[in-house]
Design an enzyme around this catalytic site. Structure first.
Site, mmCIF file in Angstrom:
data_model
loop_
_atom_site.group_PDB
_atom_site.id
_atom_site.type_symbol
_atom_site.label_atom_id
_atom_site.label_comp_id
_atom_site.label_asym_id
_atom_site.label_seq_id
_atom_site.Cartn_x
_atom_site.Cartn_y
_atom_site.Cartn_z
ATOM 1 N N ASN A 61 -16.228 25.115 19.511
ATOM 2 C CA ASN A 61 -16.452 24.584 18.167
ATOM 3 C C ASN A 61 -15.843 23.182 18.115
ATOM 4 O O ASN A 61 -14.624 23.038 18.021
ATOM 5 C CB ASN A 61 -15.775 25.524 17.147
ATOM 6 N N TRP A 62 -16.714 22.186 18.210
ATOM 7 C CA TRP A 62 -16.213 20.805 18.291
ATOM 8 C C TRP A 62 -15.758 20.256 16.939
ATOM 9 O O TRP A 62 -15.222 19.152 16.869
ATOM 10 C CB TRP A 62 -17.299 19.879 18.871
ATOM 11 N N LYS A 63 -16.053 20.981 15.872
ATOM 12 C CA LYS A 63 -15.679 20.560 14.515
ATOM 13 C C LYS A 63 -16.196 19.135 14.242
ATOM 14 O O LYS A 63 -17.241 18.760 14.772
ATOM 15 C CB LYS A 63 -14.173 20.716 14.306
ATOM 16 N N HIS B 116 -16.633 30.181 8.698
ATOM 17 C CA HIS B 116 -15.397 29.663 9.283
ATOM 18 C C HIS B 116 -14.370 29.426 8.167
ATOM 19 O O HIS B 116 -14.724 28.990 7.070
ATOM 20 C CB HIS B 116 -15.675 28.349 10.026
ATOM 21 N N GLU C 29 -12.355 27.151 7.667
ATOM 22 C CA GLU C 29 -12.305 25.783 7.155
ATOM 23 C C GLU C 29 -13.414 25.536 6.138
ATOM 24 O O GLU C 29 -13.412 24.503 5.462
ATOM 25 C CB GLU C 29 -12.373 24.789 8.328
ATOM 26 N N GLU D 125 -10.801 35.414 13.673
ATOM 27 C CA GLU D 125 -10.031 34.166 13.685
ATOM 28 C C GLU D 125 -8.936 34.234 12.627
ATOM 29 O O GLU D 125 -9.174 33.864 11.458
ATOM 30 C CB GLU D 125 -10.954 32.983 13.385
ATOM 31 N N GLY E 117 -5.789 26.058 15.049
ATOM 32 C CA GLY E 117 -5.298 24.686 15.148
ATOM 33 C C GLY E 117 -3.790 24.555 15.058
ATOM 34 O O GLY E 117 -3.259 23.464 14.909
ATOM 35 N N SER F 149 -6.353 28.987 18.502
ATOM 36 C CA SER F 149 -5.478 28.461 19.552
ATOM 37 C C SER F 149 -5.702 29.128 20.919
ATOM 38 O O SER F 149 -4.749 29.385 21.649
ATOM 39 C CB SER F 149 -4.005 28.557 19.124
ATOM 40 N N GLY G 103 -11.660 26.020 19.523
ATOM 41 C CA GLY G 103 -11.738 24.762 18.787
ATOM 42 C C GLY G 103 -11.192 23.609 19.612
ATOM 43 O O GLY G 103 -11.841 23.092 20.516
ATOM 44 N N GLY G 104 -9.945 23.220 19.335
ATOM 45 C CA GLY G 104 -9.331 22.049 19.964
ATOM 46 C C GLY G 104 -9.497 21.995 21.477
ATOM 47 O O GLY G 104 -9.838 20.942 22.035
HETATM 48 P P1 PGA Z 1 -8.554 26.195 17.504
HETATM 49 O O1 PGA Z 1 -9.795 26.457 16.505
HETATM 50 O O2 PGA Z 1 -8.963 26.735 18.853
HETATM 51 O O3 PGA Z 1 -8.369 24.717 17.495
HETATM 52 O O4 PGA Z 1 -7.403 26.955 16.955
HETATM 53 C C1 PGA Z 1 -10.567 27.626 16.577
HETATM 54 C C2 PGA Z 1 -11.636 27.577 15.522
HETATM 55 O O5 PGA Z 1 -11.380 27.029 14.444
HETATM 56 O O6 PGA Z 1 -12.764 28.052 15.724
#
Ligand code: PGA
Length: 277
Positions: A17-19, A103, A105, A188, A194, A234, A255-256
């Site tokens: 997930n590149w956001k 998600h 976010e 999640e 994050g 994470s 994500g990251g």
């Molecule tokens: P993260 O994000 O790996 O940076 O914690 C995961 C996600 O939001 O899908």
């Protein structure tokens, strides 16, 4: 940790997930580092989820590879006066086969714009709108990756299972057995996204097993057994192997760490090494 290699019928998924990151040129450079690692191995499904602006470019860059493209969100109406929104047919047109929905976010509580615990819920997604999106995606053959998970305070007050059950019911409650077969769920925990605070692998496995059990109650035992449940929050090169070795975790939503080519390849390798087909 359970046995290092497990055998089951569920083909694992590692989704990046590149956001809200990467230009088209940066996306192409990242794809180049990931592509060779995946091309000869089909034991794990790899999905890249760029921002909308890079979707069709990444899809073109991925030709002649078995990596798939996913979107990070969608609107459920097919077309019309919905300024700023992107529909499911548009995602199909851009080459998507997956789409993340629900998600944290993007979620809010009861549709009210709010801020809590550092997780900025700008977009007020609700369980009900997640359900509309899942239905719209399935109508066009796109696999939803449905995110569920509790906040730190919900965990602290013993509401984890209740919150997740409600999220599952809102997202998947109207699906029949065949439709359940086309869904991926990602556990999640909001407090792990994050933050560098990964959920302990055994605890993550316990919640993923709980999700499977609930799907068994909402749908049927076979759908539950076949459901792919990912862990996200994470996931890093140094913890992926242990997480993916758990009996009820079928890969990860990353994500990251998915923005770093070699690190993401390491995570894909961890999934490949953990599943024997
Ligand atoms: P993260 O994000 O790996 O940076 O914690 C995961 C996600 O939001 O899908």
């Amino acid at each position: 940790m359970k046995e290092a290699v497990k055998q089951n019928m569920r083909r694992p998924v590692v989704a990046g997930n590149w956001k809200m990151n990467l230009s088209r040129a940066e996306a192409a450079a990242l794809v180049e580092t990931i592509k060779p690692a995946v091309t000869l191995d089909e034991s794990v499904e790899v999905v890249l989820c760029p921002p909308y602006t890079a979707l069709s470019h990444v899809h073109d860059e991925l030709r002649r590879s078995n990596i798939q493209v996913g979107a990070q969100n969608v609107f459920w109406e097919r077309s019309g006066a919905f300024t700023g929104q992107v529909s499911v047919p548009m995602l199909r047109d851009a080459g998507c086969t997956y789409c993340i929905v629900g998600h944290s976010e993007a979620r809010g509580s009861f549709g009210i714009l709010e801020t809590h615990e550092g997780s900025l819920s700008y977009f007020a997604e609700t369980d009900r709108t997640v359900g509309y999106k899942v239905r719209a995606l399935l109508d066009f053959g796109i696999i939803p990756i449905v995110c569920v998970g509790e906040t730190e305070s919900e965990r602290g007050s013993g509401q984890t299972e209740g919150v997740i059950d409600k999220q599952l019911e809102g997202a998947l409650g109207t699906l029949d057995e065949a439709e359940m077969g086309s869904v991926v769920v990602a556990y999640e925990p909001v407090w792990a996204i994050g933050t560098g605070k990964t959920c302990e692998s055994e605890e993550a496995n316990r919640i993923c097993a709980f999700i499977r059990e609930k799907i068994g109650e909402h749908a049927d035992a076979e759908s539950a057994e076949d459901l792919r449940v990912l862990y996200g929050g994470s996931v890093k090169p140094n913890n992926a192997r242990e997480l993916f070795a758990q009996s009820d975790i079928d890969g990860g939503l990353v994500g990251g760490a998915s923005l770093d080519g070699p690190g993401f390849v390491h995570i894909i390798r961890a999934a490949q090494g953990n599943f024997l087909r």
